[in-house]
Design an enzyme around this catalytic site. Sequence first.
Site, PDB file in Angstrom:
ATOM      1  N   GLY A  28       0.823  -1.216   0.000  1.00 27.48           N
ATOM      2  CA  GLY A  28       0.000   0.000   0.000  1.00 27.48           C
ATOM      3  C   GLY A  28       0.851   1.256   0.000  1.00 27.48           C
ATOM      4  N   LYS A  93      -8.374  -4.699   6.209  1.00 25.51           N
ATOM      5  CA  LYS A  93      -7.306  -4.547   5.241  1.00 25.51           C
ATOM      6  C   LYS A  93      -7.757  -5.115   3.897  1.00 25.51           C
ATOM      7  CE  LYS A  93      -3.220  -5.660   6.224  1.00 25.51           C
ATOM      8  NZ  LYS A  93      -2.876  -4.511   5.377  1.00 25.51           N
ATOM      9  N   GLY A  94      -6.998  -4.800   2.853  1.00 16.97           N
ATOM     10  CA  GLY A  94      -7.309  -5.370   1.543  1.00 16.97           C
ATOM     11  C   GLY A  94      -7.738  -4.347   0.522  1.00 16.97           C
ATOM     12  N   GLY A  95      -7.667  -3.064   0.900  1.00 19.96           N
ATOM     13  CA  GLY A  95      -7.975  -2.014  -0.076  1.00 19.96           C
ATOM     14  C   GLY A  95      -7.083  -2.127  -1.304  1.00 19.96           C
ATOM     15  N   GLY A  96      -5.875  -2.657  -1.089  1.00 20.01           N
ATOM     16  CA  GLY A  96      -4.944  -2.849  -2.211  1.00 20.01           C
ATOM     17  C   GLY A  96      -5.039  -4.238  -2.815  1.00 20.01           C
ATOM     18  N   GLU A 102      -1.024 -10.833   2.957  1.00 17.16           N
ATOM     19  CA  GLU A 102      -0.786 -10.014   4.154  1.00 17.16           C
ATOM     20  C   GLU A 102      -1.148 -10.816   5.406  1.00 17.16           C
ATOM     21  OE1 GLU A 102      -1.550  -5.606   2.201  1.00 17.16           O
ATOM     22  OE2 GLU A 102      -3.208  -6.609   3.182  1.00 17.16           O
TER      23      GLU A 102
END
Length: 219
Positions: A28, A93-96, A102
């Site tokens: 990110g 998390k995980g927007g990217g 991860e």
Amino acid sequence: MTQDEMKRLAAEAALDYVEGGLVGVGTGSTVNHFIDFLAKIKNKIEGAVSSSEASTQRMEALGIRVFDLNEVGDLSLYVDGADESNHHLELIKGGGGALTREKIVAAASDKFVCIADGSKLVEVMGRFPLPVEVIPMARSYVARELVKLGGTPVWRQGLVTDNGNVILDVEGLAIHQPRELEQLINNIPGVVTVGLFALRGADVLILGTAAGARRLEPV
Ligand code: 5RP
């Protein structure tokens, strides 16, 4: 101070936790700042284990040696960003799109230092759509199951993860019991990983703010 400057501040403060050896590195824009700082002390570390092809490319371009997780044992430190954190340092998390790798590297690490700008700290997670990595053939089935849990899944069209899968972003959830929801979603057949990091949350959260880097531990 801009949001990006706050990310940079948090990333720089995470260097205090680097003691040599191998460092687990997330993905990110905040982590990109961390990678740039890490490159400046690359001779003090053995190398890194990466959570994405994008981070691997950036690190290798800067001369940081990247190891396969299978070649090394557990890591002492993992540094990664987040889309949201609550005060227990449970995360979305995980927007990217890198949530699965991860989660693996976080699980294999003794200490997880999360770096973010101050806007990421929330009382109740869920305003940021919850990413779920899904095996492509299960996309519609998993989406119907996520609707039963009260969410509105949206297919992140055009994105294929580093693992060859797709992402559903679940809107409209107010996540009051993150650990339970993490287990529930992970148990849907076809789900590879949900981007809730509650069972293994962060150990330290460093927030970049206009007043400087603020360190938080789970309440
Ligand atoms: C990628 C992530 C990132 O850590 C998260 O999206 C935060 O990104 P950024 O540092 O760009 O705000 O989970 O999958």
